[in-house]
Write a protein that holds these residues in place. Structure first.
Motif, PDB file in Angstrom:
ATOM      1  N   SER A 172       0.823  -1.302   0.005  1.00  0.00           N
ATOM      2  CA  SER A 172       0.091   0.094  -0.106  1.00  0.00           C
ATOM      3  C   SER A 172       0.918   1.235   0.080  1.00  0.00           C
ATOM      4  N   THR A 175      -2.813   3.755  -3.625  1.00  0.00           N
ATOM      5  CA  THR A 175      -3.840   4.455  -2.993  1.00  0.00           C
ATOM      6  C   THR A 175      -4.659   3.102  -2.534  1.00  0.00           C
ATOM      7  N   SER A 176      -5.269   3.403  -1.555  1.00  0.00           N
ATOM      8  CA  SER A 176      -6.349   2.354  -0.945  1.00  0.00           C
ATOM      9  C   SER A 176      -7.181   1.828  -1.912  1.00  0.00           C
ATOM     10  N   GLU A 219      -6.551   2.179  -5.385  1.00  0.00           N
ATOM     11  CA  GLU A 219      -6.113   1.364  -6.319  1.00  0.00           C
ATOM     12  C   GLU A 219      -5.959  -0.060  -5.864  1.00  0.00           C
TER      13      GLU A 219
END
Length: 108
Positions: free
Chosen positions: A74, A78-79, A81
Motif C-alpha cells: 500500500s 492508494t487504498s 487502487e
C-alpha cells in the motif's frame, strides 16, 4: 430436482475455470500499468514474470493473499487502487496483461 442441482454445480465449475475475455475499465488498465512501472523501475521484471507465470493457476488465491501484504504494497498504491488491483487480479487474463505490460516496459 437432482438434475437441476447437478447442472448448477457444473455451471459453477465452468465459471470457476472460465477464460473468456475480460472487459477492463481504463482505471483497471491504469493500475496494471502502474504495477508494471513499479516492477520495471526496481529491475524486477524477470523475477516478477517468473513468479506470475508460476502462480498463474493460483491467481485467485494470490489476489486474496494481497490482504496479508497490504501494509507493504500500500505504500505504492492508494487504498482504492490497491483494492481495485486485488479485485482485477482474480481474473486469469489480467495476469497475461500484466506480464505483457512488464515485458513492454522493460524493453524501453
Amino acid at each position: 430436482q437432482t438434475m437441476v442441482e447437478i447442472k448448477k454445480i457444473i455451471d459453477g465449475f465452468k465459471h470457476a475455470f472460465a477464460t473468456e475475455g475480460v472487459k477492463l475499465e481504463d482505471c483497471d488498465i491504469a493500475v496494471i500499468s502502474k504495477l508494471a512501472d513499479i516492477v520495471v523501475r526496481r529491475n524486477m521484471s524477470v523475477p516478477a514474470i517468473m513468479f506470475l507465470e508460476s502462480v498463474r493457476p493460483l491467481n485467485f488465491v494470490g489476489s486474496q493473499a494481497m490482504v496479508f501484504f497490504k501494509p507493504v504494497i500500500s505504500r505504492f498504491f492508494t487504498s482504492a487502487e490497491y483494492d481495485k488491483l486485488a479485485t482485477i487480479l482474480e481474473k486469469r487474463e489480467v495476469i497475461d496483461l500484466l506480464i505483457i505490460e512488464i515485458e513492454q516496459k522493460s524493453k524501453t
